[in-house]
Every structure is written in C-alpha cells, then in structure tokens.
Design a protein around this motif. Structure first.
Motif, PDB file in Angstrom:
ATOM      1  N   CYS A   3      -0.195  13.558   7.347  1.00 17.74           N
ATOM      2  CA  CYS A   3      -0.985  12.384   7.731  1.00 17.74           C
ATOM      3  C   CYS A   3      -0.040  11.217   7.978  1.00 17.74           C
ATOM      4  O   CYS A   3       0.838  10.945   7.160  1.00 17.74           O
ATOM      5  CB  CYS A   3      -1.991  12.017   6.640  1.00 17.74           C
ATOM      6  SG  CYS A   3      -3.520  12.965   6.691  1.00 17.74           S
ATOM      7  N   ASP A   4      -0.216  10.554   9.090  1.00 19.33           N
ATOM      8  CA  ASP A   4       0.647   9.440   9.455  1.00 19.33           C
ATOM      9  C   ASP A   4      -0.180   8.159   9.532  1.00 19.33           C
ATOM     10  O   ASP A   4      -0.937   7.947  10.473  1.00 19.33           O
ATOM     11  CB  ASP A   4       1.310   9.727  10.805  1.00 19.33           C
ATOM     12  CG  ASP A   4       2.338   8.668  11.181  1.00 19.33           C
ATOM     13  OD1 ASP A   4       2.563   7.746  10.382  1.00 19.33           O
ATOM     14  OD2 ASP A   4       2.913   8.777  12.277  1.00 19.33           O
ATOM     15  N   ARG A   5      -0.076   7.336   8.492  1.00 16.71           N
ATOM     16  CA  ARG A   5      -0.743   6.031   8.411  1.00 16.71           C
ATOM     17  C   ARG A   5      -2.265   6.138   8.565  1.00 16.71           C
ATOM     18  O   ARG A   5      -2.890   5.346   9.259  1.00 16.71           O
ATOM     19  CB  ARG A   5      -0.154   5.087   9.464  1.00 16.71           C
ATOM     20  CG  ARG A   5       1.269   4.663   9.156  1.00 16.71           C
ATOM     21  CD  ARG A   5       1.942   4.012  10.339  1.00 16.71           C
ATOM     22  NE  ARG A   5       2.276   5.002  11.354  1.00 16.71           N
ATOM     23  CZ  ARG A   5       2.770   4.708  12.560  1.00 16.71           C
ATOM     24  NH1 ARG A   5       2.950   3.435  12.892  1.00 16.71           N
ATOM     25  NH2 ARG A   5       3.064   5.642  13.425  1.00 16.71           N
ATOM     26  N   HIS A   6      -2.850   7.090   7.891  1.00 25.12           N
ATOM     27  CA  HIS A   6      -4.305   7.240   7.920  1.00 25.12           C
ATOM     28  C   HIS A   6      -5.005   6.374   6.876  1.00 25.12           C
ATOM     29  O   HIS A   6      -6.188   6.075   7.014  1.00 25.12           O
ATOM     30  CB  HIS A   6      -4.691   8.703   7.697  1.00 25.12           C
ATOM     31  CG  HIS A   6      -4.417   9.580   8.874  1.00 25.12           C
ATOM     32  ND1 HIS A   6      -4.987  10.819   9.026  1.00 25.12           N
ATOM     33  CD2 HIS A   6      -3.637   9.398   9.967  1.00 25.12           C
ATOM     34  CE1 HIS A   6      -4.570  11.375  10.148  1.00 25.12           C
ATOM     35  NE2 HIS A   6      -3.736  10.531  10.728  1.00 25.12           N
ATOM     36  N   GLU A  25      -1.098   1.066   6.879  1.00 25.47           N
ATOM     37  CA  GLU A  25      -0.247   0.964   8.064  1.00 25.47           C
ATOM     38  C   GLU A  25       1.208   1.300   7.781  1.00 25.47           C
ATOM     39  O   GLU A  25       2.069   1.111   8.644  1.00 25.47           O
ATOM     40  CB  GLU A  25      -0.325  -0.463   8.635  1.00 25.47           C
ATOM     41  CG  GLU A  25      -1.715  -0.893   9.084  1.00 25.47           C
ATOM     42  CD  GLU A  25      -2.223  -0.090  10.268  1.00 25.47           C
ATOM     43  OE1 GLU A  25      -1.419   0.611  10.907  1.00 25.47           O
ATOM     44  OE2 GLU A  25      -3.431  -0.164  10.555  1.00 25.47           O
ATOM     45  N   SER A  76      -6.695   2.329  12.065  1.00 35.21           N
ATOM     46  CA  SER A  76      -7.087   2.825  13.395  1.00 35.21           C
ATOM     47  C   SER A  76      -6.773   4.307  13.557  1.00 35.21           C
ATOM     48  O   SER A  76      -7.293   4.965  14.460  1.00 35.21           O
ATOM     49  CB  SER A  76      -6.373   2.019  14.481  1.00 35.21           C
ATOM     50  OG  SER A  76      -4.964   2.159  14.350  1.00 35.21           O
ATOM     51  N   ARG A  77      -5.935   4.856  12.672  1.00 37.10           N
ATOM     52  CA  ARG A  77      -5.558   6.269  12.759  1.00 37.10           C
ATOM     53  C   ARG A  77      -6.429   7.177  11.882  1.00 37.10           C
ATOM     54  O   ARG A  77      -6.313   8.398  11.971  1.00 37.10           O
ATOM     55  CB  ARG A  77      -4.091   6.442  12.341  1.00 37.10           C
ATOM     56  CG  ARG A  77      -3.097   5.807  13.314  1.00 37.10           C
ATOM     57  CD  ARG A  77      -1.692   5.834  12.733  1.00 37.10           C
ATOM     58  NE  ARG A  77      -0.715   5.384  13.706  1.00 37.10           N
ATOM     59  CZ  ARG A  77       0.067   6.180  14.430  1.00 37.10           C
ATOM     60  NH1 ARG A  77      -0.018   7.486  14.276  1.00 37.10           N
ATOM     61  NH2 ARG A  77       0.930   5.689  15.284  1.00 37.10           N
ATOM     62  N   THR A  78      -7.265   6.600  11.044  1.00 42.14           N
ATOM     63  CA  THR A  78      -8.112   7.409  10.168  1.00 42.14           C
ATOM     64  C   THR A  78      -9.049   8.282  10.990  1.00 42.14           C
ATOM     65  O   THR A  78      -9.666   7.810  11.946  1.00 42.14           O
ATOM     66  CB  THR A  78      -8.954   6.502   9.255  1.00 42.14           C
ATOM     67  OG1 THR A  78      -8.116   5.595   8.551  1.00 42.14           O
ATOM     68  CG2 THR A  78      -9.734   7.343   8.243  1.00 42.14           C
ATOM     69  N   CYS A  83       3.266   7.620   5.362  1.00 39.34           N
ATOM     70  CA  CYS A  83       3.060   8.949   5.922  1.00 39.34           C
ATOM     71  C   CYS A  83       3.144   9.922   4.744  1.00 39.34           C
ATOM     72  O   CYS A  83       3.866   9.657   3.774  1.00 39.34           O
ATOM     73  CB  CYS A  83       4.139   9.265   6.951  1.00 39.34           C
ATOM     74  SG  CYS A  83       3.994  10.899   7.707  1.00 39.34           S
TER      75      CYS A  83
END
Length: 274
Positions: free
Chosen positions: A206-209, A212, A182-184, A215
């Motif tokens: 990038c954090d959980r791109h 899940e 959902s973070r992509t 980082c």
C-alpha cells in the motif's frame, strides 16, 4: 434524590426508544468500547456523545467502573483505561502467545531495516494491532497496539482480508469504505482486485493509502493447520525506498514466525477471528 432518579429513568427510556442497549452489561461494554484508537482519554460528555447514552446513565456506569479500577480519572477530568482492566486483558492467552513467538523476529526486522514493523490479527470485520516496533527517528503515529482499524486501507489489512472467510470478505466489501487520502481504495471492485492479487502473490503493498507519507508491505503468518492467523508489515516514509525491495524481507520474517508457530505443538489457529 427522587426527582433525579425519575429524570434518569426518563432518559433511559428515551435511550431505549432510540435502539440503544437496554441492559447495564451491554451499556457498560458500549462505554468501554469507546476507549480505542484516538479516544483514549475522554470526558463524561464525550463518552455520552460517543455512545448516544444519556449523560446521567454514563455517569452512573463510569463511576462504578472507576470504583472497580477499570477506568481512572485524570487531573484534567478525562477518563482513561485503568490498571485493573489492563491487568485482566493481559491474561488473554491467544494474542500474547503470538506476540511471544513473533517479537524477536520483528525486532530483527526492525533493526535490519530501521523501519516500523507491525503485527496484527483479524477480529470480526476489523484488524487489531497486537505488536509493533519503531524508532524515534521514524515515528509512526498509528497503529496503536490494541487499536482496531478497517482492513481496506492498509497492506496488513489487505492480507488479513484476502485470507478471511468468504462471509467476512463479503461483509467488508459490501460496507462503505472510509477515505483517508486520495489513494485510499473506496470502490468494491478495486478492493476485490487487490485481495485477489494478494492471494496470488502472497504479499500486499500500500502506497499512502492511510496518510500522505507512509508506504507499507505485508505478508501472511500461518498457524498450525495452515490457515492465516495474523499478518506482518513493514512501514516506511523514505520516498527513495522501493517497496518491492522490502517484500522478501517481510515474507521471510513472516515465514519464520509461521514455522515456529507450527512447530510449537500448540493450536495456533484460535486467535480472535470470528
């Protein structure tokens, strides 16, 4: 024999009509190109589905590749890259030179942090993983060394994209973005904003791109002419690690690699990047 050849010729003609490669060389390269990332071991049917080529055509080409040693067949019937092809690929001078320069610095970074370190270059519109260090306590399933990945979803990809030629950036930004979590980032404006920030700050986070859990922090590596030739990243799963505390470690390591590349007296800006 005659009927099988006729059937195979008909299958080849049908493949041609679908816009698939016509020459044997192009078809051979298409087949070899399927052995990447998660498709490292494949059945003949899987190769046929991946390429879109008739299974009879795949069988003929795969048999030739196996005879030469480019592919090998396991006891489970799946094919995988053979030792002879690996031996030839190992002679490629550019990534191996970068690896030799970067390896000791990457190991120092890994030992100092305990987190996975990753080195990648850009080849066309994708990043190619050329080296990584990781431990058993914090295994990272990807990237696979030699694997190709999109540039929009990772810190190391953002760095490579940020310093890519304008034409390359436009091609990547105009293409669909695959969503992993959902973070992509899947919107052109968002990706543009990120790579502009990378060019301004000199690093990416990038954090959980991609999944899940992970980082990552990445920084550029410069070659002899001052152009970015690669990128270095650190990936971690600990939720109590502040990514900003890792930035200086990654940037200093990338800078040390850059300085050694520049002082080596070799033209280090010729890594695949077209």
């Amino acid at each position: 024999m005659f009927m099988s050849e006729v059937a195979d010729d008909h299958a080849v003609d049908s493949a041609n009509e679908r816009g698939l490669p016509k020459s044997t060389v192009d078809r051979t390269l298409l087949i070899l190109g399927t052995f990447q990332n998660r498709q490292r071991r494949q059945t003949l049917s899987e190769i046929s589905r991946s390429t879109g080529l008739p299974i009879a055509t795949c069988y003929r080409i795969v048999q030739h590749l196996a005879e030469w040693g480019a592919l090998e067949r396991g006891e489970d019937g799946r094919y995988y890259i053979g030792l002879r092809l690996w031996e030839v690929a190992a002679l490629a001078p550019q990534p191996s030179r970068l690896q030799r320069v970067a390896r000791s610095f990457m190991q120092d970074l890994f030992e100092a942090t305990g987190h996975a370190t990753h080195l990648a270059i850009r080849d066309g519109l994708e990043l190619v993983s050329v080296e990584r260090f990781q431990g058993g306590r914090r295994p990272v399933s990807r990237p696979i060394v030699g694997g190709r990945y999109p540039m929009h979803a990772t810190a190391i990809g953002h760095v490579l994209l940020a310093y890519a030629p304008y034409k390359v950036r436009e091609q990547v930004l105009n293409a669909p973005f695959e969503r992993f979590t959902s973070r992509t980032l899947t919107n052109r404006a968002d990706v543009e904003a990120v790579i502009e920030r990378v060019r301004h700050l000199g690093y990416a986070i990038c954090d959980r791109h991609v999944d899940e859990f992970h980082c990552s922090v990445a920084a550029p590596i410069y070659g002899q002419s001052g152009a970015v030739v690669a990128a270095l990243s650190l990936a971690f799963t600990d939720r109590d690690v502040n990514p900003l505390t890792q930035v200086d470690l990654v940037r200093v390591t990338a800078r040390r690699i850059s300085l050694l590349l520049k002082s080596s007296g070799r033209h280090s800006d010729t890594f695949p990047a077209a």
